[in-house]
Design a protein around this motif. Sequence first.
Motif, mmCIF file in Angstrom:
data_model
loop_
_atom_site.group_PDB
_atom_site.id
_atom_site.type_symbol
_atom_site.label_atom_id
_atom_site.label_comp_id
_atom_site.label_asym_id
_atom_site.label_seq_id
_atom_site.Cartn_x
_atom_site.Cartn_y
_atom_site.Cartn_z
ATOM 1 N N LYS A 16 -29.230 3.680 7.590
ATOM 2 C CA LYS A 16 -29.084 4.080 9.015
ATOM 3 C C LYS A 16 -30.446 3.619 9.740
ATOM 4 N N LYS A 63 -16.089 0.520 4.962
ATOM 5 C CA LYS A 63 -14.812 0.070 5.702
ATOM 6 C C LYS A 63 -14.411 -1.316 5.682
ATOM 7 N N ALA A 64 -15.855 -2.452 5.882
ATOM 8 C CA ALA A 64 -15.500 -3.759 5.867
ATOM 9 C C ALA A 64 -14.990 -4.073 4.392
ATOM 10 N N GLY A 74 -22.472 -3.476 14.080
ATOM 11 C CA GLY A 74 -21.694 -2.466 13.376
ATOM 12 C C GLY A 74 -20.767 -2.954 12.720
ATOM 13 N N PHE A 75 -19.578 -2.359 12.386
ATOM 14 C CA PHE A 75 -18.449 -2.609 11.239
ATOM 15 C C PHE A 75 -18.157 -3.772 11.664
ATOM 16 N N GLU A 76 -17.815 -4.024 12.960
ATOM 17 C CA GLU A 76 -17.318 -5.597 13.437
ATOM 18 C C GLU A 76 -18.065 -6.467 12.891
ATOM 19 N N ASP A 136 -24.290 4.382 11.638
ATOM 20 C CA ASP A 136 -23.062 4.913 10.410
ATOM 21 C C ASP A 136 -23.690 3.970 9.233
ATOM 22 N N PHE A 157 -24.345 -5.508 10.196
ATOM 23 C CA PHE A 157 -24.148 -4.194 10.844
ATOM 24 C C PHE A 157 -25.228 -3.861 11.887
ATOM 25 N N ASN A 191 -20.390 1.554 7.417
ATOM 26 C CA ASN A 191 -19.925 0.222 7.971
ATOM 27 C C ASN A 191 -19.699 -0.876 6.759
ATOM 28 N N HIS A 205 -28.270 0.860 11.704
ATOM 29 C CA HIS A 205 -27.001 1.440 12.537
ATOM 30 C C HIS A 205 -26.831 2.772 12.333
ATOM 31 N N ASP A 226 -17.274 -6.972 9.267
ATOM 32 C CA ASP A 226 -16.034 -7.750 8.981
ATOM 33 C C ASP A 226 -15.899 -9.319 9.422
#
Length: 504
Positions: free
Chosen positions: A192, A204-205, A436-438, A197, A432, A201, A195, A441
């Motif tokens: 953190k 999820k990825a 972030g997540f994107e 989250d 991230f 992150n 970021h 990804d």
Amino acid sequence: MSSSGRVISGKEVAQHNSRESCWIIVHGKVYDVTEFLDDHPGGSKIILKYAGKDATAEYDPIHPPDAIKTHLPPEKHLGDVDPQTVLKVEVEVTDQEKARMDRIANRPSLSEILNLHDFEAIARAVMPEKAWAYYSSAADDEITNRENHAAYHRIWWRPRILRDVTHVDWSTTILGHPSKMPLYITATALGKLGHPDGELNLTKAAAKHGVIQMIPTLASCAFDELVDAAQPGQVQFLQLYVNKDRAITKKFVQHAEERGIKGLFITVDAPQLGRREKDMRQKFEAEDPAEVTGNNQENKVDRSQGAARAISSFIDPGLDWKDIPWFQSITKMPLILKGVQCWEDALQAYDLGLAGVVLSNHGGRQLDFSRSGIEVLVEVVRELRARRGLSFPNEKFQLFVDGGVRRANDVLKAVALGATAVGVGRPFLYAFSSYGFEGVDHALQILHDEFEMNMRLLGARTLKEVVPEMVDASSLQSHIVAVPGDRLYDSNYESMQHARLREV
Ligand code: PPY
């Protein structure tokens, strides 16, 4: 947990704003931390800054969520704050912070991010300085940190031609679990800081791309939150710092096993935390200048405390080979030693029946002038073959490498030399921290595309065809060969700084 369930007004909390009586609010709960002030690993000063106020924003990135519950006796949990009455902490927005906000607004779109180096460049520009210092710092003169990447430059390919590479497949299994790529997201602490989250992150990825995440002991997100966020069937590993209080470690390990964690990576290269001077200097410079003048050297400032050192006191420097049977008695999870740096220790791990080793120097953050994991890999493969007749990659005893990896090309060199998979840490943190997540990804998509191209150009249809004969690693152990510099990597490297004169 609050002892009374009492609702306390923000006004009442605000009255307890001194060393004599210090209350703070974290996530809507009021805590009396007066007696804890001098025991706080990060020092009392930072808590006193938030005395009588809401400390959640400062607390969150650098504490595991249950830290207060674990460290403060229940009677110090005073109750819930009445949210309507909490005083907002006025944070002064400095010019420096405004400039950072501008840089965040001006980030390139993800389609302009072409490689993992790009994330690092953006992260450096947009992250809060302290966070950047913590993630990027490494031990002493950061020689090992840079060598980790440079070592890959001393390995060259011997690709094969005229093989039908219409279909290429770089998927594998790690400790028996499928992975879409021969890499995993390795454990890095304090997500953190980069970021809000944090490590979520990565969870999820990892699910989206079919790769495995190693959850860190010192994640900013709670362990259960990260496990709960996983998709059905998603595989996660756990990195373990061993606590001086073995009962705590036992509980954590057994809980992890119950929650379905598929491998326990015990960190063995950090009996004491390395000296990360970028991190230390950050903290030092953030102190009140009046306290750090030449005239006032009464040690009011604890110069040893970077973000990491502040929270490392629980780690047991007494951890020893003789503890291994104990681990084997408390869990059925495969056990892997993370941070092995010579063949002798790898052999001992094998002889003790462990499932593998990570050849790692902790991202160059521990002992400077440790060799790169990829260099150690070569000697481990050689000696375990000679002494135990093993061939690699090996299902029963798996070799992993981490540190310095920026491209699928690097990963494939490690695979060719016998690694089952490679751990990637900082690049995902930078991804991230900037998007972030994107970001993560996109980072994994870049690696996917790089694998596809490299497999075709190597003439390898599956990882089984990425073999030792495909690389020339004859210079790997020579630390003096000249190779072309890696300009992207080098331009991201931020030099360490000397101590500076005070501004007058
Ligand atoms: C590191 O910073 O290298 C870590 O492994 C995480 C960490 C953070 C704080 C204390 C000990 C280890």
